[in-house]
Motif scaffolding. Structure first.
Motif, PDB file in Angstrom:
ATOM      1  N   ARG A  48       0.847  -1.191   0.000  1.00 27.19           N
ATOM      2  CA  ARG A  48       0.000   0.000   0.000  1.00 27.19           C
ATOM      3  C   ARG A  48       0.878   1.235   0.000  1.00 27.19           C
ATOM      4  NH1 ARG A  48      -4.275   2.205   4.505  1.00 27.19           N
ATOM      5  NH2 ARG A  48      -5.151   3.829   3.179  1.00 27.19           N
TER       6      ARG A  48
ATOM      7  N   TYR B  87      -0.962   6.622  -2.619  1.00 29.08           N
ATOM      8  CA  TYR B  87      -1.995   6.816  -3.630  1.00 29.08           C
ATOM      9  C   TYR B  87      -2.724   5.546  -4.041  1.00 29.08           C
ATOM     10  CZ  TYR B  87       0.460  11.223  -3.863  1.00 29.08           C
ATOM     11  OH  TYR B  87       1.046  12.409  -3.529  1.00 29.08           O
ATOM     12  N   GLY B  88      -2.352   4.419  -3.473  1.00 25.83           N
ATOM     13  CA  GLY B  88      -3.060   3.201  -3.851  1.00 25.83           C
ATOM     14  C   GLY B  88      -2.292   1.940  -3.540  1.00 25.83           C
ATOM     15  N   TYR B  89      -2.699   0.866  -4.194  1.00 24.47           N
ATOM     16  CA  TYR B  89      -2.182  -0.469  -3.906  1.00 24.47           C
ATOM     17  C   TYR B  89      -1.503  -1.093  -5.123  1.00 24.47           C
ATOM     18  CZ  TYR B  89      -5.308  -0.324   0.142  1.00 24.47           C
ATOM     19  OH  TYR B  89      -5.946   0.022   1.311  1.00 24.47           O
TER      20      TYR B  89
ATOM     21  N   GLN C 295      -6.489   2.088  -7.132  1.00 30.84           N
ATOM     22  CA  GLN C 295      -6.620   3.348  -6.418  1.00 30.84           C
ATOM     23  C   GLN C 295      -6.743   3.081  -4.920  1.00 30.84           C
ATOM     24  OE1 GLN C 295     -10.184   4.967  -8.093  1.00 30.84           O
ATOM     25  NE2 GLN C 295      -9.227   5.415 -10.080  1.00 30.84           N
ATOM     26  N   ASP C 296      -6.465   4.123  -4.124  1.00 30.47           N
ATOM     27  CA  ASP C 296      -6.523   3.991  -2.669  1.00 30.47           C
ATOM     28  C   ASP C 296      -7.932   3.684  -2.172  1.00 30.47           C
ATOM     29  OD1 ASP C 296      -5.324   4.092  -0.079  1.00 30.47           O
ATOM     30  OD2 ASP C 296      -6.252   6.059   0.225  1.00 30.47           O
ATOM     31  N   ARG C 297      -8.951   4.042  -2.917  1.00 28.48           N
ATOM     32  CA  ARG C 297     -10.332   3.832  -2.481  1.00 28.48           C
ATOM     33  C   ARG C 297     -10.895   2.464  -2.855  1.00 28.48           C
ATOM     34  NH1 ARG C 297     -14.015   5.192  -6.650  1.00 28.48           N
ATOM     35  NH2 ARG C 297     -12.941   5.995  -8.479  1.00 28.48           N
TER      36      ARG C 297
END
Length: 173
Positions: free
Chosen positions: A76, A79-81, A98-100
């Protein structure tokens, strides 16, 4: 392996459709070479090479700690994975998200896609092996044979034993 690559690319695209927060997906072999990719804005060769190196270290970590074969790896960032999943015997898929993203959904879909891509890669490898095995082998060039030497025990060249000579010295007194 073109048919397999087409199937792998199609699976990566379906995966991106099922998980809209994915920003990229690629499949690579154990050496870090790209098999197929859908990674706009990212250099796939670099990501595949880094995935190969990271996979090797992660596999050593799971082995050293007694956790068995590597199944997945999740990193992680701000800004994301970056998620990597085993795909058959010698390949991996790497997903950029994306992080979300819903991480549970990412794992579920990533594992399923890894299994399907693994089947494609393994079957292509099996077909390649069978094709190679069926190809007629080139005969080895004939080597000149050296003259065979006798393996009999060599004759004893030492002098044959003779009867012992007895020498007597007598002294008269």
């Amino acid at each position: 392996m073109s048919a397999a690559q087409d199937g792998i690319l199609e699976e990566l695209r379906r995966l991106r459709a099922r998980v809209p927060q994915l920003t990229g997906a690629l499949a690579a072999d154990a050496d870090g070479l790209v098999l197929a990719q859908d990674t706009p804005g990212v250099d796939p060769e670099t990501v595949a090479a880094l995935t190969g190196a990271t996979r090797t270290l992660a596999a050593q970590l799971t082995d050293e700690t007694g956790q068995g074969d590597l199944r997945e790896l999740l990193v992680r960032g701000v800004y994301g994975y970056v998620a990597t999943y085993a795909a058959g015997n010698g390949a991996v898929i790497t997903l950029l998200a994306q992080d979300r993203v819903n991480v549970g959904r990412l794992h579920l879909e990533g594992r399923r896609a890894g299994a399907r891509i693994g089947e494609l890669v393994d079957s292509a490898a099996t077909e390649h092996t069978e094709t190679t095995a069926k190809a007629p082998a080139k005969p080895a060039p004939a080597r000149p044979r050296a003259a065979r030497t006798s393996r009999a025990k060599p004759a004893d060249t030492r002098a044959t034993a003779t009867a012992p000579t007895v020498a007597r010295t007598t002294t008269e007194s």
